[in-house]
Write an enzyme that holds these catalytic residues in place. Structure first.
Site, mmCIF file in Angstrom:
data_model
loop_
_atom_site.group_PDB
_atom_site.id
_atom_site.type_symbol
_atom_site.label_atom_id
_atom_site.label_comp_id
_atom_site.label_asym_id
_atom_site.label_seq_id
_atom_site.Cartn_x
_atom_site.Cartn_y
_atom_site.Cartn_z
ATOM 1 N N HIS A 11 0.826 -1.204 0.000
ATOM 2 C CA HIS A 11 0.000 0.000 0.000
ATOM 3 C C HIS A 11 0.863 1.258 0.000
ATOM 4 O O HIS A 11 1.567 1.523 0.968
ATOM 5 C CB HIS A 11 -0.901 -0.030 1.252
ATOM 6 C CG HIS A 11 -1.847 1.110 1.359
ATOM 7 N ND1 HIS A 11 -1.748 2.061 2.345
ATOM 8 C CD2 HIS A 11 -2.911 1.456 0.601
ATOM 9 C CE1 HIS A 11 -2.722 2.934 2.211
ATOM 10 N NE2 HIS A 11 -3.444 2.604 1.157
ATOM 11 N N HIS A 53 -0.880 10.346 -3.405
ATOM 12 C CA HIS A 53 -2.159 9.877 -2.894
ATOM 13 C C HIS A 53 -3.265 10.916 -2.989
ATOM 14 O O HIS A 53 -4.415 10.606 -3.281
ATOM 15 C CB HIS A 53 -2.030 9.429 -1.434
ATOM 16 C CG HIS A 53 -3.332 8.977 -0.851
ATOM 17 N ND1 HIS A 53 -4.188 9.831 -0.172
ATOM 18 C CD2 HIS A 53 -3.960 7.768 -0.873
ATOM 19 C CE1 HIS A 53 -5.257 9.170 0.205
ATOM 20 N NE2 HIS A 53 -5.154 7.915 -0.198
HETATM 21 O O1 G3P Z 1 -6.701 1.789 -3.038
HETATM 22 C C1 G3P Z 1 -6.917 1.002 -1.904
HETATM 23 C C2 G3P Z 1 -6.674 1.877 -0.756
HETATM 24 O O2 G3P Z 1 -5.410 2.432 -0.976
HETATM 25 C C3 G3P Z 1 -7.725 2.927 -0.715
HETATM 26 O O3 G3P Z 1 -7.437 3.848 0.212
HETATM 27 O O4 G3P Z 1 -7.062 6.206 0.579
HETATM 28 O O5 G3P Z 1 -5.178 4.630 0.768
HETATM 29 O O6 G3P Z 1 -6.097 5.188 -1.452
HETATM 30 P P1 G3P Z 1 -6.398 5.011 0.003
HETATM 31 CA CA CA Z 2 -5.116 3.731 -3.019
#
Ligand code: G3P
Ligand code: CA
Length: 323
Positions: A11, A53
């Site tokens: 992530h 992000h």
């Molecule tokens: O894309 C999956 C997850 O990353 C969604 O949350 O806010 O971290 O992009 P975010």
């Molecule tokens: Ca994401």
């Protein structure tokens, strides 16, 4: 006999160890053998997909120091207002809150800005190179952030992302690429207008977050909503608390049927976000969190800030075997 295990998606890279979405965080995720490495993507003023992000630059870069007079009326610095040449002057650091303090204080020092904001093309080149030079092959998992916002600003984010994938030779690599979005329209555009063959993941937020301002996520989680998702997408990316809601008075985990209903429709289930330093209420350890999701909920993969630990736990709890 073949043994399957859920996939591990790093992530924002190995974001528990290095600032999110920097190339060092992506190289580390590759070295830790993440199956997929995530990219969140927005556009610059000159239409270049960059890995970031937020649609804003201020939580993870020193933009306010370098360009102090470039905020909009709301006080935020929007990536779409800066050319790539300008964004190349910035340094990326650990995520900070509105109070200027690190969101995860135990992680990499929040004041250090050792690297910049990469373009999507640069990041793919890095992963391509590591796939070639090492014995590990990682895929990419690209999220388009704020497609409707970009459209209002006169830009086509899904088309720009797809162009980078085409130019880098990744647009046909079904086994190594996922595309994801919170916005159904962006995914439908990719499937029906651009006719991509790449698997598409419908992310699911909570309505209270006002993630898009356009989508009723409660409706999307209903049987009818999932039927509709299954028409254009290959899977869902739910918030983990939409599958596990806490423990009851006796400490028993409470699970929803969302994963089961999605999988009954042929949809993959990749929940987010697994963080050892931010466990959900009622969960006592990172191991227990993975056991619950891998064994009890049988999810197909997870987004994790700790891809090494999640990978080890995916091996430990991969109870799914087939003859
Ligand atoms: O894309 C999956 C997850 O990353 C969604 O949350 O806010 O971290 O992009 P975010
Ligand atoms: Ca994401």
């Amino acid at each position: 006999m073949t043994t399957e295990r859920p996939i591990i998606i790093a992530h924002r890279g190995a974001s528990a160890y290095l600032p999110e979405h920097t190339l060092p965080a992506k190289a580390m995720a590759h070295a830790l053998k993440a199956d997929f490495i995530e990219q969140d993507v927005v556009l610059t003023a000159d239409g270049v997909p960059i890995v970031l992000h937020d649609i804003h630059l201020d939580s993870t870069t020193n933009v306010a120091t370098v360009f102090p007079d470039r905020a909009r009326e709301d006080g935020r610095f929007y990536a779409i207002d800066f050319t790539l040449a300008e964004i190349r002057q910035l340094r990326a650091h650990e995520r900070r809150g509105a109070d200027g303090k690190a969101v995860f204080p135990e992680r990499f020092p929040a004041m250090e800005g050792l690297s910049g904001v990469p373009t999507l093309a640069e990041e793919i080149a890095l992963i391509d190179g590591l796939n070639r030079s090492s014995d590990h092959c990682a895929g990419i998992y690209v999220e388009m952030k704020g497609s409707a916002f970009h459209h209002r600003e006169g830009h086509d984010l899904p088309a720009a992302v797809l162009k980078v994938l085409q130019d880098s030779g990744w647009a046909e690599r079904r086994d190594l690429v996922f595309l994801q979005s919170f916005e159904p329209e962006a995914l439908r555009q990719l499937k029906y207008e651009h006719k991509t063959v790449l698997p598409l993941i419908q992310l699911i937020a909570e309505n209270a977050w006002d993630e898009t301002g356009l989508v009723d996520f409660d409706k999307l989680r209903s049987d009818e909503g999932l039927d509709a998702v299954a028409q254009y997408a290959d899977g869902i990316g739910p918030w983990l608390m939409q599958l596990y809601t806490g423990v009851d008075d006796r400490g028993v985990p409470q699970l929803t049927d969302l994963a089961k209903r999605a999988q009954e429709r042929g949809l993959l289930v990749h929940p987010y976000t697994f963080r050892a330093d931010q466990l959900p209420p009622g969960i006592e350890s990172f191991s227990e969190l993975h056991r619950l999701f891998f064994q009890d909920l049988q999810v197909d993969g997870v987004f994790s800030d700790f891809p090494d630990r999640s990978r080890a736990l995916s091996l430990k709890f991969s109870a799914r075997t087939s003859p």
